[in-house]
Structure formats: C-alpha cells, structure tokens
Design an enzyme around this catalytic site. Structure first.
Site, PDB file in Angstrom:
ATOM      1  N   LYS A 113       0.862  -1.180   0.000  1.00 41.68           N
ATOM      2  CA  LYS A 113       0.000   0.000   0.000  1.00 41.68           C
ATOM      3  C   LYS A 113       0.900   1.231   0.000  1.00 41.68           C
ATOM      4  O   LYS A 113       1.845   1.322   0.792  1.00 41.68           O
ATOM      5  CB  LYS A 113      -0.901   0.007   1.240  1.00 41.68           C
ATOM      6  CG  LYS A 113      -1.585   1.351   1.509  1.00 41.68           C
ATOM      7  CD  LYS A 113      -2.160   1.424   2.912  1.00 41.68           C
ATOM      8  CE  LYS A 113      -2.516   2.854   3.303  1.00 41.68           C
ATOM      9  NZ  LYS A 113      -3.084   2.973   4.653  1.00 41.68           N
TER      10      LYS A 113
ATOM     11  N   TRP B 138      -9.548   0.325   0.624  1.00 43.52           N
ATOM     12  CA  TRP B 138     -10.662   0.961   1.336  1.00 43.52           C
ATOM     13  C   TRP B 138     -10.190   1.996   2.355  1.00 43.52           C
ATOM     14  O   TRP B 138     -10.857   2.237   3.355  1.00 43.52           O
ATOM     15  CB  TRP B 138     -11.549  -0.094   2.009  1.00 43.52           C
ATOM     16  CG  TRP B 138     -12.029  -1.146   1.074  1.00 43.52           C
ATOM     17  CD1 TRP B 138     -12.992  -1.034   0.100  1.00 43.52           C
ATOM     18  CD2 TRP B 138     -11.572  -2.506   0.996  1.00 43.52           C
ATOM     19  NE1 TRP B 138     -13.147  -2.214  -0.576  1.00 43.52           N
ATOM     20  CE2 TRP B 138     -12.278  -3.141  -0.056  1.00 43.52           C
ATOM     21  CE3 TRP B 138     -10.614  -3.239   1.691  1.00 43.52           C
ATOM     22  CZ2 TRP B 138     -12.075  -4.462  -0.411  1.00 43.52           C
ATOM     23  CZ3 TRP B 138     -10.402  -4.560   1.340  1.00 43.52           C
ATOM     24  CH2 TRP B 138     -11.132  -5.158   0.305  1.00 43.52           C
ATOM     25  N   HIS B 139      -9.069   2.647   2.092  1.00 44.13           N
ATOM     26  CA  HIS B 139      -8.547   3.664   3.006  1.00 44.13           C
ATOM     27  C   HIS B 139      -8.719   5.075   2.436  1.00 44.13           C
ATOM     28  O   HIS B 139      -7.933   5.968   2.720  1.00 44.13           O
ATOM     29  CB  HIS B 139      -7.065   3.402   3.300  1.00 44.13           C
ATOM     30  CG  HIS B 139      -6.821   2.128   4.047  1.00 44.13           C
ATOM     31  ND1 HIS B 139      -5.535   1.622   4.249  1.00 44.13           N
ATOM     32  CD2 HIS B 139      -7.675   1.254   4.632  1.00 44.13           C
ATOM     33  CE1 HIS B 139      -5.637   0.480   4.937  1.00 44.13           C
ATOM     34  NE2 HIS B 139      -6.909   0.237   5.177  1.00 44.13           N
ATOM     35  N   TYR B 140      -9.749   5.281   1.646  1.00 43.57           N
ATOM     36  CA  TYR B 140      -9.957   6.593   1.029  1.00 43.57           C
ATOM     37  C   TYR B 140     -10.323   7.624   2.096  1.00 43.57           C
ATOM     38  O   TYR B 140     -10.885   7.305   3.146  1.00 43.57           O
ATOM     39  CB  TYR B 140     -11.019   6.518  -0.068  1.00 43.57           C
ATOM     40  CG  TYR B 140     -12.330   5.905   0.339  1.00 43.57           C
ATOM     41  CD1 TYR B 140     -13.347   6.685   0.878  1.00 43.57           C
ATOM     42  CD2 TYR B 140     -12.579   4.537   0.171  1.00 43.57           C
ATOM     43  CE1 TYR B 140     -14.563   6.135   1.252  1.00 43.57           C
ATOM     44  CE2 TYR B 140     -13.785   3.971   0.538  1.00 43.57           C
ATOM     45  CZ  TYR B 140     -14.765   4.765   1.083  1.00 43.57           C
ATOM     46  OH  TYR B 140     -15.958   4.205   1.465  1.00 43.57           O
ATOM     47  N   HIS B 141     -10.007   8.884   1.791  1.00 36.41           N
ATOM     48  CA  HIS B 141     -10.161   9.953   2.769  1.00 36.41           C
ATOM     49  C   HIS B 141     -10.200  11.300   2.046  1.00 36.41           C
ATOM     50  O   HIS B 141     -10.023  11.366   0.835  1.00 36.41           O
ATOM     51  CB  HIS B 141      -9.003   9.929   3.769  1.00 36.41           C
ATOM     52  CG  HIS B 141      -7.657   9.898   3.121  1.00 36.41           C
ATOM     53  ND1 HIS B 141      -7.075   8.730   2.662  1.00 36.41           N
ATOM     54  CD2 HIS B 141      -6.763  10.873   2.812  1.00 36.41           C
ATOM     55  CE1 HIS B 141      -5.899   8.982   2.115  1.00 36.41           C
ATOM     56  NE2 HIS B 141      -5.695  10.294   2.185  1.00 36.41           N
TER      57      HIS B 141
END
Length: 571
Positions: free
Chosen positions: A409, A509-512
């Site tokens: 990542k 799924w670590h969008y921000h």
C-alpha cells in the site's frame, strides 16, 4: 480549563466506563429503529453517522449531554457476515439494498465500497489495528497525551493480539530477510521495520467493532436511531452574522420525514461523521459547497465553499498472488513491513479466504466477488466482468485457491482527486475521482513496494510456501492475467513494474479527504464559515494515518469527544 477541572472530568469518564462496560452490546437500551422516533425531537448534540468515528464520539459526549446518533444502516449484531472472520468478504459482496456495504465505482474505474451499518468500516474491513506515527500526530497538532489515552480507551474494548501461524510467520521472516528491519515484534505503535499489529478479531475469530465502543455510553444520555437517512442540515440565518446549524431532516426506513433540533444553548452542535463520501456529500446537499455546482442541482446556497469535496485520495493497493504447495491458514492482515521509502507491505492467506462456500471458491479481500478485479483494466471492471470471473473460479481445482497475496500500500498518497454530487438523493453515491498514480512519487513507491514483495517471495523463510518452478515473472503475469483477472491490459506486465502498478491497482478501502483541516474545517474540526457544525471523521485527513486508519479514526472520535466535553464544562 484548570488542572482540577480536568481531573474531575477524567474521573467522571472512568466512572462511566466501569458503569457501562457491563452492558451487553447487542442489547443496547438506547438503540432503536428510526420508525419509532418522534416526528420532532431536541438534543444537545446531533451526530450524523454511527461509524468508526461517530460511535466513540457519541459514547463520550453522552456522559454529560443528550446525544442523538443517526445511522443510515442497521445493527451489526447477529449478522455472521459481519461478525465472523471466516465470512470476510460476504458483506462486501452483498449488493442488496439492506447490505451493510454499499458498492461504488470511482471515475477511475476502481470498484470500492462504503459502510452502511452501525460501526461503519470497522464492520467490513480486514481488522488490522495500528496507531498513527508520532510525526503524524505532531503535524496534525493533536495533544499527544490525550491521543495516547484515547487509543488506550479504544484498545480496552476492541483490540487483540493475532495468533501467528506458519504462513504469516513466513511473511514476517521474509520481510526481515528483505531488509525491512528491525523486528519490532507485536506492537500497536507505528515503527519502521517489521511488526505484528493488533486485530479487532478475537481468538475465536469474532469481530469487535466501533459499535462495541457504545458500551462506554451513558444509556440515559444517548439515543441511537437505525435506518435514519439524513437528507439535510438546517441552518438559521435571521439575526445571525453567519449561518447557524440548528437541526436536521431525516427519513426512516418507511420514508417518513422526521426532524431533530438542537436545544437552546451556545455550546450545542451538529457533528457530521458520515465518512469521506458521506460528509462532503451531506454538506453539499445542505447548501455548503461550490456555489455553481450546488446551483446546477437546484440546491440553495448557504455558503459558497469551493473546497468541499476536494482533496479526495485513496491509497492504491497492488499485490502478488503466490500459490502454495502446502496448506496455509486463513488469515487477514497481521504482519506489516513499514519501509523508509513510503510503502507498507502486508499479506493475507487461506484456502478459502472466507467465502463460506463449499468447495472453497474465493480470494477473500482480493475476491472478484467484492470487485477486486486487479488487472481487468479499471474502466472494464463491470458486473459482467465480475460474473465471468466468479464463473471461471467455480471451475477451478481447489488447489488454485491455496496460497496467499502479499500486498503493498502506498503511504499518503500524494495524488488527489475530487467529489461531486450526481443528484440530491443522500442514499445514492456521489461521483468521486481519486486519480491513482497521477503523481510520480506514488508510482515510485508502488514499484519499490513490489520489488520488496519479490524479495520476500525469493527469501529462504518463504521458500516452502511457493513452487520452485514458478519464477517471479510468472507470478506477476499470473496475478495480472488470471484466474481473477480476465482482461489483462498488457501481456508483459512483469517487464515494467510501473505498468504492473497501473494495471493492477485496487483499493484497500482507506480513502479519505473532502472536508480537510485548513480547507473546510479548522483545527477543532469546526466547519469554516458557519456556526454550530463540525465534521469529525476520515474526510478531514490530508493523508491516511499510518498503515491502516481505523485505529486513528476511532481514536479521533474519542479524542474530540473529550475535548468538546471539556470545553462544555469550562466556565
């Protein structure tokens, strides 16, 4: 506030912890469906979104205030697709209207998901728990002592040390051979080198979520409404220099409209904790956003704020699948290599990574059932492609599913995009663009991450979990072409790691972003230009905190709850 006030405040919090921790989570007396709510109600605080930040925030504020927590989804309790490690991915592949997961596809073409359940993303994710690095805390300007206390508050309820079995141990030892040093053992802390992190799955494989943090709540101070979809924040203008948030309009599962208002009081507030998609979306639907964009959707402009929806980022994930000649344990993320060049190395394994089907027919967090189609070119990642991949998987021998994925990542990331409304329906997804690898630094970090994964695969420690006759180019091309990738964009993916990164990009799924500090909210998470309104969740992040953000999002809910209550108690 004086030191003595602070001591009294913390003592009160500890008292309520002991008082409330005995309450059995599935039987929260304060939780009910929105259909049973009054048509009009009044509270000190109204929190929109019962997710990873909203639950700890509500539990904390309830100690000395009346709090309404509005969650658009249902309860996570009693749903084995959420609670069981062996069913990971089942919720993400559920496309029904009542699913705890709502799928969306970014304009980049990458299939993604957002939570629609009490507890938010902690009900859907791979469970890894690790704190943000100290320099992240320092750069954001948080109080280090309160940050640590808030992490500990979370960890008492939801975190565990994962069982280390053969495959994950081989990945750990391979990381060390690859030079990702030192060996930091088991720790929640973010340290350069290789470590075993925490997990929200207990020793029985049962998931513990942010919803469990409601055990801390004062039952008489909290109301949690499920299936409550907030359509709009209400603002008062008359006699005010700036718009003042004073209520919300929401609908229950039957579509009935209800209103909740703030009680009179200068310190009462509405707090949006709806996540990186939901929070900027709700601000825009309420009239706070880019004026021309709002007018195009016939939304009355409360405040022209062009930075709402900007700075959207999703950390790109890329992986290599390594078939194993030996059986491997079912595992999600347990080990992480934290490199100095800006890539995090993690891994997941298992003969059935959880699909619950028999015979095994899944790849868990890399399954096409949940949209992880890797090098099906992003713009071609359609439901038809998913169906074809699943059909192909069902024809494979069981040994094809034996092995694991080693992933990297990209930290940050540096690349950013934006979010816009598609329509005025809060239950539908907005349009979002992440611009994966737009900035060269992100691509460089991916390449170095893949090179590190190659060293792990070639390591002595990992040797018994790979076939000797499968070269690294073979593994790269296999990952890039099948069985879960039906339409490889380039046949020579192994010859250009830059191309491999672009072709095989997926989400972790670590969008921000979308409501960032200094752009949309101030250092206290108050929305700039209006009063009595804050945003507290991952939409405020400029960069994803550490290797996995959920620990810090839960911490932030607690942290800000303590700060807001201390301000309320101050004279």
């Amino acid at each position: 506030m004086g030191v003595w006030w602070w001591s009294i405040f913390l003592a009160a919090i500890l008292f309520f912890h002991d008082f409330c921790a005995s309450e059995i989570a599935p039987n929260y007396s304060f939780m009910q469906n929105a259909t049973s709510a009054p048509s009009v109600s009044y509270y000190d605080y109204i929190i929109v979104g019962g997710g990873t930040a909203g639950c700890p925030l509500a539990a904390t504020l309830s100690q000395n205030s009346s709090v309404l927590l509005l969650e658009r989804g249902g309860s996570p309790y009693g749903n084995p697709n959420i609670t069981s490690l062996s069913s990971f991915g089942a919720a993400l592949s559920d496309l029904s209207p009542t699913s705890p997961s709502q799928r969306f596809i970014s304009e980049d073409g990458v299939i993604n998901a957002r939570a629609r359940v009490l507890g938010g993303g902690s009900c859907l994710n791979a469970g890894f728990y690790t704190r943000a690095p100290p320099d992240y805390v320092r750069d954001v300007g948080w109080n280090g002592r309160l940050v640590n206390e808030s992490y500990e508050w979370v960890e008492e309820v939801v975190t565990f040390e994962p069982p280390m079995r053969q495959w994950q141990s081989a990945v750990r030892d391979g990381l060390l051979e690859a030079g990702v040093l030192p060996n930091n053992g088991f720790t929640y802390d973010h340290l350069y080198g290789t470590k075993i992190g925490g997990t929200i799955f207990d020793q029985k494989g049962q998931r513990h979520t942010a919803a469990d943090l409601l055990e801390y709540a004062n039952p008489t101070g909290l109301t949690v409404l499920l299936h409550a979809s907030v359509h709009k924040i209400l603002f008062r203008h008359k006699g005010k220099i700036r718009p003042l948030a004073h209520g919300v309009i929401f609908r229950d599962a039957k579509g009935a409209k209800r209103r909740a208002y703030l009680k009179n009081g200068p310190k009462n507030e509405i707090i949006i904790s709806s996540g990186a998609l939901g929070s900027p979306q709700l601000l825009m639907l309420s009239g706070v956003g880019p004026a021309e964009h709002l007018k195009a959707h016939n939304i009355t402009v409360v405040l022209d704020q062009p930075l709402v929806g900007q700075g959207m980022s999703d950390n790109p994930m890329n992986a290599i699948f390594v078939p194993s000649p030996l059986p491997v344990e079912v595992s999600l993320i347990q080990v992480v290599g934290i490199t100095h060049f800006g890539s995090y190395i993690e891994a997941a394994s298992g003969e059935n990574f959880a699909g619950g089907s028999s015979p095994p027919r899944d790849y868990g967090m890399f399954s096409p059932k949940i949209g992880q189609l890797s090098t099906v070119p992003p713009k071609h990642r359609t439901q038809e492609a998913i169906d074809k991949a699943v059909e192909y998987m069902n024809q494979l021998d069981d040994t094809a599913f034996r092995g694991g994925f080693i992933l990297e990542k990209v930290m940050g990331p540096v690349s950013t995009g934006h979010l816009e409304l598609r329509n005025r329906n809060p239950n539908e997804n907005p349009s979002v663009t992440f611009n994966y690898f737009k900035e060269p630094q992100d691509l460089s970090r991916c390449v170095q991450g893949i090179q590190t994964i190659e060293k792990i695969i070639d390591s002595k420690a990992f040797s018994k979990f790979r076939y000797n006759f499968m070269s690294l180019p073979t593994l790269l091309n296999m990952t890039a072409s099948g069985p879960i990738n039906l339409l490889p964009k380039h046949s020579n993916a192994s010859t250009s790691l830059e191309q491999y990164c672009k072709d095989t990009v997926m989400t972790i799924w670590h969008y921000h972003g979308g409501c960032q500090v200094g752009q949309v909210v101030d250092q206290d998470y108050k929305v700039l230009g209006v009063d009595a309104l804050r945003v507290i969740d991952g939409s405020t992040f400029n960069y994803s905190p550490g290797t996995n953000p959920q620990a810090t999002v839960m911490m932030l809910g607690r942290y800000m709850g303590v700060k807001i209550l201390s301000e309320r108690l101050a004279k």
